[in-house]
Design an enzyme around this catalytic site. Structure first.
Site, PDB file in Angstrom:
ATOM      1  N   LYS A  77       0.851  -1.192   0.000  1.00 55.05           N
ATOM      2  CA  LYS A  77       0.000   0.000   0.000  1.00 55.05           C
ATOM      3  C   LYS A  77       0.887   1.242   0.000  1.00 55.05           C
ATOM      4  O   LYS A  77       1.906   1.281   0.699  1.00 55.05           O
ATOM      5  CB  LYS A  77      -0.898  -0.022   1.237  1.00 55.05           C
TER       6      LYS A  77
ATOM      7  N   SER B 204      -9.777   1.735   2.849  1.00 56.46           N
ATOM      8  CA  SER B 204      -8.931   2.456   1.935  1.00 56.46           C
ATOM      9  C   SER B 204      -7.891   1.603   1.221  1.00 56.46           C
ATOM     10  O   SER B 204      -7.284   2.074   0.251  1.00 56.46           O
ATOM     11  CB  SER B 204      -8.222   3.585   2.697  1.00 56.46           C
TER      12      SER B 204
ATOM     13  N   SER C 245      -9.862  -0.524   6.980  1.00 55.81           N
ATOM     14  CA  SER C 245      -9.320  -0.399   5.630  1.00 55.81           C
ATOM     15  C   SER C 245      -8.668  -1.643   5.041  1.00 55.81           C
ATOM     16  O   SER C 245      -8.375  -1.669   3.855  1.00 55.81           O
ATOM     17  CB  SER C 245      -8.309   0.735   5.582  1.00 55.81           C
TER      18      SER C 245
HETATM   19  N1  GLN Z   1     -13.250   4.160   6.237  1.00 58.59           N
HETATM   20  C1  GLN Z   1     -12.536   4.547   7.403  1.00 58.59           C
HETATM   21  C2  GLN Z   1     -12.091   5.991   7.284  1.00 58.59           C
HETATM   22  O1  GLN Z   1     -12.251   6.570   6.242  1.00 58.59           O
HETATM   23  C3  GLN Z   1     -11.379   3.633   7.653  1.00 58.59           C
HETATM   24  C4  GLN Z   1     -10.149   3.984   6.951  1.00 58.59           C
HETATM   25  C5  GLN Z   1      -8.964   3.181   7.349  1.00 58.59           C
HETATM   26  O2  GLN Z   1      -9.064   2.138   7.999  1.00 58.59           O
HETATM   27  N2  GLN Z   1      -7.804   3.673   6.969  1.00 58.59           N
HETATM   28  O3  GLN Z   1     -11.597   6.555   8.223  1.00 58.59           O
END
Ligand code: GLN
Length: 497
Positions: A84, A159, A183
């Site tokens: 990532k 994400s 994410s």
């Molecule tokens: N969807 C969540 C957010 O936007 C989780 C994102 C994540 O785990 N990085 O904060």
């Protein structure tokens, strides 16, 4: 079997036995990426950067080490892995999928990268993601959205959109993602792959570009639980560079996979199976309990109060920490700097206005507000108090159960564009994942079926603190009895036509 369809451990075993050479494995994966990924020809767009020459060169070096009898104890030596793009890779562009990082090349490797290198893994590229890991759909990337390999009209989740999509599309045998509020687990669920968030502190965050430091955790995305265990074995452990990393003795996660779940106590929280949960998802996730029961696990429903408070609590804390963490992107130290500024304040304002996307700006404003004098007690402090209560609810549950089972997400992957118009709806879809981060627990999403449109469904197994091997073993047991995780997305799509 085609190289790109193998699990990381299968490929690693064939490289070890000499049946496949590491550079050939890297080439096969790079070819698949070239075929399926390019954005401008309608591809999946899982990668921001592929490291063609570097990966082949590195694979040749690793092959030479294997030929010299080195890396014997490493099951993933020579195996390609994708990373990532919020994890720092020395001398290689690291963007966080944001314009503001420009051509930033970190002068150091994240600890997880050093560990993967020492284990002989071959880094094949940097993966697309929601900008700064903020999002639940993979659509907030400056480099364009990632498409779900099961249906290009659907989102991948986020994400870690690229991680889940690359593994699902066989554009990488395995990947590293990061999980602040779901994410890893939620995109894994939307793309039909296995993704794990380890216990907070199990894996060093050094070199992970911070979103919300008290919640962020790096973890594996792969085809199955055994691959996740093998990756976790490599990346876990105490790191002097991360004061929150934990020093715990444990057996190898991979060696601990017995598939034995007899007597395992699984709690099923009623509140997680009520209104708002898609019926196909509900049936498939409850089916996991039945399958594990057939192997001797015991299941019981119970009440888990406070779960409704998880989303607001998470979004206050995550945004507050993000507003502070992202203050370092000011046009002075990293990447992008706006033109035509008049003075220092103007430089900050122009750079940040042009460099950050909408969603990131929304979080910075929300977080700054929650931390400001006068509102700190009402929002941030309150959120920390609720966080402690949520942790307590889980602690009490783990006095009775070894694992808690619930969905990774309330629905399967939504259509592209649907969530962007309604951020609140997008935040609410994180209902099943964020509490796990707030409590610092390990959670894994395993493919457990398909909805009526053929989109994958993920079940989430959540363990007590440091119960990482317990959830990995339960996921492994489940995958020995089922084959949802074995269907490669596009092949399955074609067969289904
Ligand atoms: N969807 C969540 C957010 O936007 C989780 C994102 C994540 O785990 N990085 O904060």
């Amino acid at each position: 079997m085609n190289i790109t369809e193998m699990t990381a451990l299968e490929l690693g075993a064939k490289i070890k036995s000499g049946e496949i050479k590491a550079p050939d494995a890297a080439r096969a994966v790079l070819d698949e990426i070239k075929k399926k990924d390019p954005y401008y020809s309608g591809g999946i767009n899982a990668y921001i950067i592929t490291l063609e020459n570097e990966a082949i060169k590195r694979a040749e070096e690793v092959q030479a080490m294997i030929d010299a009898g080195e890396l014997e104890d490493s099951p993933l030596a020579g195996v390609p892995i994708a990373i990532k793009d919020n994890i720092c890779t020395k001398g290689m562009k690291t963007t966080c999928a944001s314009k503001i990082l420009g051509d930033f090349k970190p002068p150091y490797n994240a600890t997880v990268i050093e560990k993967l290198n020492a284990a002989g893994a071959v880094i094949i590229g940097k993966l697309n993601m929601d900008e700064f890991a903020m999002g639940s759909t993979g659509e907030t990337s400056f480099y364009g959205e990632t498409k779900n390999p099961w249906n290009h009209e659907r989102v991948t989740g986020g994400s870690s959109s690229g991680a889940a999509a690359a593994v699902a599309a066989c554009e990488a045998p395995c990947a590293l993602g990061s999980d602040t509020g779901g994410s890893i687990r939620q995109p894994a669920s939307f793309c039909g792959v296995t993704g794990m968030k380890p216990t907070y502190g199990a894996v060093s965050r050094y070199g992970l570009i911070a979103y919300a430091s008290s919640l962020d955790q790096i973890g594996p995305v792969a085809k199955d639980a055994a691959d996740c265990a093998a990756i976790l074995d490599i990346i876990c452990g105490k790191d002097e560079m991360d004061g929150t990393s934990l020093d715990v003795e444990h057996k190898s996660y991979l060696d601990s996979l017995s598939g034995d779940v007899s007597g395992l106590k699984i709690g099923i929280p009623r509140q997680c199976f009520g209104d708002g949960l898609n019926a196909d998802v509900k049936a498939a996730v409850l089916g996991v309990a039945e399958t594990l029961k057939s192997k001797g696990a015991e299941t019981e429903e119970f009440d888990m109060p406070l779960i409704d408070y998880a989303v607001p609590t998470y979004y206050i804390i995550a945004a507050a920490e993000a507003s502070s963490n992202l203050s370092r992107f000011d046009g002075v130290k990293y990447g992008f700097r706006a033109d035509g500024f008049e003075d220092l304040t103007d430089l900050y304002m122009k750079t940040r206005s042009e460099g950050f996307g909408e969603e990131v700006k929304r979080r910075i404003m929300l977080g700054t507000f929650a931390l400001s004098t006068g509102y700190y007690d009402a929002y941030y402090k309150k959120a920390l108090q609720v966080k402690a209560l949520i942790k307590k609810v889980f602690d009490e549950a783990y006095e009775k159960y070894d694992i808690i089972l619930f969905p990774a997400a309330p629905t399967t992957a939504p259509k592209m564009g649907e969530s962007l118009s309604d951020p609140l709806k997008m935040y609410l879809s994180d209902i099943y994942t964020v509490s796990v981060n707030l409590a610092g627990l390990p959670g894994i999403s395993v493919p457990c079926g398909f909805d009526k449109d053929g989109m994958p469904i993920g079940a989430q197994l959540v363990g007590a603190p440091l119960g990482d091997s317990v959830i990995l073993n339960a996921a492994f047991a489940y995958q020995q009895l089922t084959d949802h995780h074995k269907k490669p997305a596009e092949k399955f799509g074609k067969e289904a036509e």
